[in-house]
Design an enzyme around this catalytic site. Structure first.
Site, PDB file in Angstrom:
ATOM      1  N   GLN A 120      -3.488 -15.536   1.450  1.00  0.00           N
ATOM      2  CA  GLN A 120      -2.827 -15.751   2.737  1.00  0.00           C
ATOM      3  C   GLN A 120      -3.216 -17.102   3.333  1.00  0.00           C
ATOM      4  OE1 GLN A 120      -0.575 -13.458   4.204  1.00  0.00           O
ATOM      5  NE2 GLN A 120      -0.176 -15.171   5.565  1.00  0.00           N
TER       6      GLN A 120
ATOM      7  N   ASP B   8       3.883 -16.133  -4.781  1.00  0.00           N
ATOM      8  CA  ASP B   8       4.298 -16.988  -3.665  1.00  0.00           C
ATOM      9  C   ASP B   8       5.210 -18.118  -4.135  1.00  0.00           C
ATOM     10  OD1 ASP B   8       3.768 -16.403  -1.029  1.00  0.00           O
ATOM     11  OD2 ASP B   8       1.706 -17.129  -1.076  1.00  0.00           O
TER      12      ASP B   8
ATOM     13  N   LYS C 261       2.256  -6.491   4.203  1.00  0.00           N
ATOM     14  CA  LYS C 261       2.401  -6.570   2.742  1.00  0.00           C
ATOM     15  C   LYS C 261       1.775  -5.350   2.065  1.00  0.00           C
ATOM     16  CE  LYS C 261       2.621 -11.537   3.115  1.00  0.00           C
ATOM     17  NZ  LYS C 261       1.881 -12.797   3.201  1.00  0.00           N
TER      18      LYS C 261
END
Length: 285
Positions: A97, A120, A53
């Site tokens: 994460q 997300d 990322k």
């Protein structure tokens, strides 16, 4: 019949080039999309994802922050960092994460992220907006699947889609997004009794359960579109999907490979969401 392959790598490159060009346009206006990724602990797979990322951000011209916290970080400390990032003007997207260490409540952390920065697409308000069809940042993997279908001009309206798996990350949201495009959707899961009977009626079959080679040709309606979300590593180290590609490829019209199918699209859609979030906060079309 031999299926055409839905090449996630190639499509991902195309979309990233579009994002890169749009980012350059924003930078001319003094705006740089910014993404903060937070990693708690030293899970090897999570380390790889976070590095990917960060690399993608740099390639596209984004501002990138990676916060690596030790495994014994408290929930209060993590929530404090999230609050700080919520207030930070250079950050338009926040991604914590998962999975988190067991002593931290994942839901509390997800809920603490500003909806405007929820790249997300996991915040309850983001999910609620998705359910009712309002504008929202969509979960990255389902959004990537929809891009693959649409950009390859695969018909969705009026088709029967079957989704195997009911996770909050893939199964539930992809079923909603397919319904939004006027598909008729059937959900299958571990308690479904007549799964093969249902999947053999599917024009579009999405499989997201995390079981290597679970789906073989006996599940497939001839000519179906098969989307394999699974990422499973065999004992010999080979990475395979939830679908037995070699067994199914002669039965379907389109299929995603593993690796190289849905996977590359997930991080790309994260970048798309970060760009969208930056444009929204600055009220740019």
């Amino acid at each position: 019949m031999t299926a055409s392959v839905l090449d996630g790598k190639a499509l991902s490159r195309t979309i990233r080039e579009e994002v890169k060009q749009e980012t350059a346009r924003l930078q001319e206006l003094g705006i740089q999309p910014g993404l903060a990724v937070v990693l708690v602990g030293e899970d090897p797979a999570s380390q790889v994802y976070v590095n990917s990322k960060h690399k993608a951000c740099l390639e596209l011209g984004f501002y990138s922050e990676v916060h690596r916290l030790p495994n014994d970080t408290t929930q209060e400390q993590l929530l404090g960092l999230v609050d700080q990032l919520n207030q930070q003007g250079t950050i338009h997207g926040i991604l914590v994460q998962l999975p988190l260490p067991k002593h931290i409540d994942e839901k509390a952390v997800i809920d603490a992220i500003s909806v405007k920065k929820d790249v997300d697409g996991f915040h309850p308000i983001s999910v609620g907006n998705m359910v009712i069809g309002d504008e929202s940042l969509l979960p990255c993997t389902p959004a990537g699947i929809m891009e693959m279908l649409k950009r390859n001009r695969i018909p969705i309206e009026g088709k029967h889609a079957v989704v195997i798996g009911r996770s909050n990350i893939v199964g539930k949201p992809i079923s909603l997004l397919l319904q939004r495009e006027n598909a008729t959707v059937t959900m299958c899961h571990s308690r479904t009794n007549n799964m093969r009977e249902l999947t053999r009626m599917a024009d579009i079959l999405v499989v997201a359960i995390g079981k290597a080679h679970f789906v073989d040709r006996s599940f497939i309606k001839p000519g179906a579109v098969v989307i394999d979300v699974g990422m499973n590593r065999l004992e010999n180290g080979k990475l395979v999907g939830d679908v037995n590609f070699d067994d199914v490829v002669e039965e379907c019209s389109w299929i995603t490979p593993v690796p190289g199918g849905v996977g590359p699209m997930t991080i790309t859609m994260l970048m798309v969401n970060t760009l969208k979030a930056a444009k929204r906060v600055h009220q740019i079309q």
